[in-house]
Design an enzyme around this catalytic site. Structure first.
Site, PDB file in Angstrom:
ATOM      1  N   HIS A  54      -5.340  -6.023  -9.095  1.00  0.00           N
ATOM      2  CA  HIS A  54      -5.822  -5.470  -8.277  1.00  0.00           C
ATOM      3  C   HIS A  54      -5.414  -4.268  -7.755  1.00  0.00           C
ATOM      4  O   HIS A  54      -4.353  -3.673  -8.399  1.00  0.00           O
ATOM      5  CB  HIS A  54      -5.944  -6.170  -6.984  1.00  0.00           C
ATOM      6  CG  HIS A  54      -4.750  -6.643  -6.418  1.00  0.00           C
ATOM      7  ND1 HIS A  54      -3.864  -7.427  -7.098  1.00  0.00           N
ATOM      8  CD2 HIS A  54      -4.294  -6.446  -5.050  1.00  0.00           C
ATOM      9  CE1 HIS A  54      -2.577  -7.382  -6.194  1.00  0.00           C
ATOM     10  NE2 HIS A  54      -2.967  -6.891  -5.004  1.00  0.00           N
ATOM     11  N   HIS A  56      -3.983  -2.719  -5.212  1.00  0.00           N
ATOM     12  CA  HIS A  56      -2.702  -2.135  -4.397  1.00  0.00           C
ATOM     13  C   HIS A  56      -1.540  -1.529  -5.321  1.00  0.00           C
ATOM     14  O   HIS A  56      -1.510  -1.920  -6.439  1.00  0.00           O
ATOM     15  CB  HIS A  56      -2.164  -3.515  -3.950  1.00  0.00           C
ATOM     16  CG  HIS A  56      -3.113  -4.208  -2.707  1.00  0.00           C
ATOM     17  ND1 HIS A  56      -2.952  -5.505  -2.355  1.00  0.00           N
ATOM     18  CD2 HIS A  56      -3.665  -3.510  -1.840  1.00  0.00           C
ATOM     19  CE1 HIS A  56      -3.830  -5.617  -1.340  1.00  0.00           C
ATOM     20  NE2 HIS A  56      -4.401  -4.395  -1.145  1.00  0.00           N
ATOM     21  N   ASP A  58       1.483  -1.637  -5.554  1.00  0.00           N
ATOM     22  CA  ASP A  58       2.553  -2.372  -6.224  1.00  0.00           C
ATOM     23  C   ASP A  58       2.139  -3.122  -7.456  1.00  0.00           C
ATOM     24  O   ASP A  58       2.830  -3.814  -7.882  1.00  0.00           O
ATOM     25  CB  ASP A  58       3.218  -3.176  -5.260  1.00  0.00           C
ATOM     26  CG  ASP A  58       2.334  -4.111  -4.457  1.00  0.00           C
ATOM     27  OD1 ASP A  58       1.263  -3.734  -4.081  1.00  0.00           O
ATOM     28  OD2 ASP A  58       2.701  -5.412  -4.530  1.00  0.00           O
ATOM     29  N   HIS A  59       0.625  -2.918  -7.678  1.00  0.00           N
ATOM     30  CA  HIS A  59       0.287  -3.391  -8.961  1.00  0.00           C
ATOM     31  C   HIS A  59      -0.247  -2.573  -9.921  1.00  0.00           C
ATOM     32  O   HIS A  59      -0.064  -2.440 -11.205  1.00  0.00           O
ATOM     33  CB  HIS A  59      -0.897  -4.564  -8.750  1.00  0.00           C
ATOM     34  CG  HIS A  59      -0.091  -5.730  -7.873  1.00  0.00           C
ATOM     35  ND1 HIS A  59       0.039  -6.950  -8.261  1.00  0.00           N
ATOM     36  CD2 HIS A  59       0.094  -5.802  -6.357  1.00  0.00           C
ATOM     37  CE1 HIS A  59       0.667  -7.730  -7.606  1.00  0.00           C
ATOM     38  NE2 HIS A  59       0.742  -7.254  -6.408  1.00  0.00           N
ATOM     39  N   HIS A 112      -8.173 -11.269  -1.465  1.00  0.00           N
ATOM     40  CA  HIS A 112      -6.975 -10.634  -1.133  1.00  0.00           C
ATOM     41  C   HIS A 112      -7.672  -9.062  -1.266  1.00  0.00           C
ATOM     42  O   HIS A 112      -7.542  -8.211  -0.258  1.00  0.00           O
ATOM     43  CB  HIS A 112      -5.932 -10.672  -2.124  1.00  0.00           C
ATOM     44  CG  HIS A 112      -4.892  -9.976  -2.009  1.00  0.00           C
ATOM     45  ND1 HIS A 112      -3.815 -10.419  -0.946  1.00  0.00           N
ATOM     46  CD2 HIS A 112      -4.310  -8.868  -2.546  1.00  0.00           C
ATOM     47  CE1 HIS A 112      -2.893  -9.598  -1.236  1.00  0.00           C
ATOM     48  NE2 HIS A 112      -3.129  -8.792  -1.810  1.00  0.00           N
ATOM     49  N   ASP A 135      -2.462 -11.389  -6.694  1.00  0.00           N
ATOM     50  CA  ASP A 135      -2.073 -11.709  -5.379  1.00  0.00           C
ATOM     51  C   ASP A 135      -3.128 -12.793  -4.759  1.00  0.00           C
ATOM     52  O   ASP A 135      -3.408 -12.803  -3.679  1.00  0.00           O
ATOM     53  CB  ASP A 135      -2.027 -10.487  -4.339  1.00  0.00           C
ATOM     54  CG  ASP A 135      -0.711  -9.859  -4.688  1.00  0.00           C
ATOM     55  OD1 ASP A 135       0.235 -10.067  -5.576  1.00  0.00           O
ATOM     56  OD2 ASP A 135      -0.413  -8.803  -3.904  1.00  0.00           O
ATOM     57  N   HIS A 174       4.010 -12.043  -7.140  1.00  0.00           N
ATOM     58  CA  HIS A 174       5.319 -12.039  -6.513  1.00  0.00           C
ATOM     59  C   HIS A 174       6.150 -13.175  -6.518  1.00  0.00           C
ATOM     60  O   HIS A 174       5.483 -14.455  -6.771  1.00  0.00           O
ATOM     61  CB  HIS A 174       4.945 -11.594  -5.062  1.00  0.00           C
ATOM     62  CG  HIS A 174       4.283 -10.380  -4.679  1.00  0.00           C
ATOM     63  ND1 HIS A 174       5.037  -9.305  -4.275  1.00  0.00           N
ATOM     64  CD2 HIS A 174       3.033 -10.113  -4.595  1.00  0.00           C
ATOM     65  CE1 HIS A 174       4.302  -8.338  -4.273  1.00  0.00           C
ATOM     66  NE2 HIS A 174       3.030  -8.396  -4.414  1.00  0.00           N
TER      67      HIS A 174
END
Ligand code: GBP
Ligand code: ZN
Length: 258
Positions: A54, A56, A58-59, A112, A135, A174
């Site tokens: 996705h 975000h 941090d991905h 999400h 996520d 995560h």
């Protein structure tokens, strides 16, 4: 196929999937590209593409950098999400092949984020499949409902992911397992599978070891968000339908301070 986990940032996981016969590899959410490339070099494999779960940062935040470092690399991402560096948009049901014997099925798992994709990976016939859930599904938990509804998360978690073969290995985005299981116990204090897995997870953490992979079967036994079809669980949170219970458990988790 062979799968390696790569701890990144504070608690993120990237993954390297290797098709052993051809030594072709794919990276899942390579937010710190150097780490993934070092592992790929170490195993003498060629990185062919990136699978982004996705949008975000941090991905997807390593995608532009990995394109500089690996000229010609393809970057897959959900067509509904605005994934940085995406070269190949995917939708539910799309198939991607890795090397000779590894196949990837794209599963749209929104909520999400609206364009979230989980990747279901199968190898040789005797090999156990794997799913990369970003996520959407965490070990014993799920992602926050940033862009979607409880109806969508129910579909993503309980229908799409919940109907994969039970032994499927679950690799999430995560390391939240200990906290998730502590919360799960507040919902189902007498669930012994949760108690046992919490002890195991705390030991893994102490030894700096990951709690991934899980399996779909273990999630169906311990993950409160995947157990909302059970009427006793619905009653425990004062609800009378799976979707209502999912919405309520997410609300409880959002407000829970473990
Ligand atoms: C914890 O419990 O460890 N640090 C806290 C929670 C995924 S990351 C942090 C948190 O909220 N994590 C997100 C989540 O969905 N958690 C599930 C839960 O708490 O049960 N992210 O980095 C998050 O998606 C992000 C990045 C979010 C960009 C929005 C944007 Br825009
Ligand atoms: Zn996220």
């Amino acid at each position: 196929m062979k799968i390696y986990h790569i701890p990144c940032l504070q608690d993120n996981y990237s993954y390297l999937i290797i098709d052993e016969t051809t030594k072709e590899a794919a990276a899942v959410d390579p937010v710190e590209p150097e780490k993934v490339l070092q592992l790929a070099n170490q195993h003498g494999v060629h990185l062919s593409f990136v699978l982004t779960t996705h949008k975000h940062w941090d991905h997807a935040g390593g995608n532009e950098k990995i394109k500089e470092l690996v000229p010609g690399i393809k970057v897959y991402g959900g067509s509904v999400d605005d994934v940085k560096g995406c070269t190949n948009k995917v939708d539910n049901g799309d198939k991607i092949s890795l090397g000779a014997e590894t196949n990837i099925l794209c599963l749209h798992t929104p909520c999400h984020t609206l364009g979230h994709i989980s990747y279901y990976v199968t190898g040789k016939e005797e090999e156990t499949p794997a799913v990369f859930t970003g996520d959407t599904l965490f070990i014993a938990g799920c992602g926050r409902f940033f862009e979607g509804t409880a109806e969508q998360m129910y579909q993503s978690l309980c229908v799409t992911l919940g109907s994969l073969p039970k032994p499927t290995q679950v690799y999430c985005g995560h390391e939240y397992t200990v906290k998730n299981l502590q919360f799960a116990l507040t919902v189902e204090p007498e669930n012994t599978k949760i108690v046992e897995k919490l002890t195991w997870s705390q030991n893994q953490e102490k030894a700096s070891l990951p709690t991934v992979p899980s399996t779909i079967e273990e999630e169906l036994e311990t993950n409160p968000f995947m157990r909302v079809e059970i009427s006793e669980l619905q009653q425990k949170v004062g609800c009378s339908s799976p979707i209502e219970a999912l919405r309520e458990i997410r609300k409880l988790k959002d407000n829970w301070r473990g």
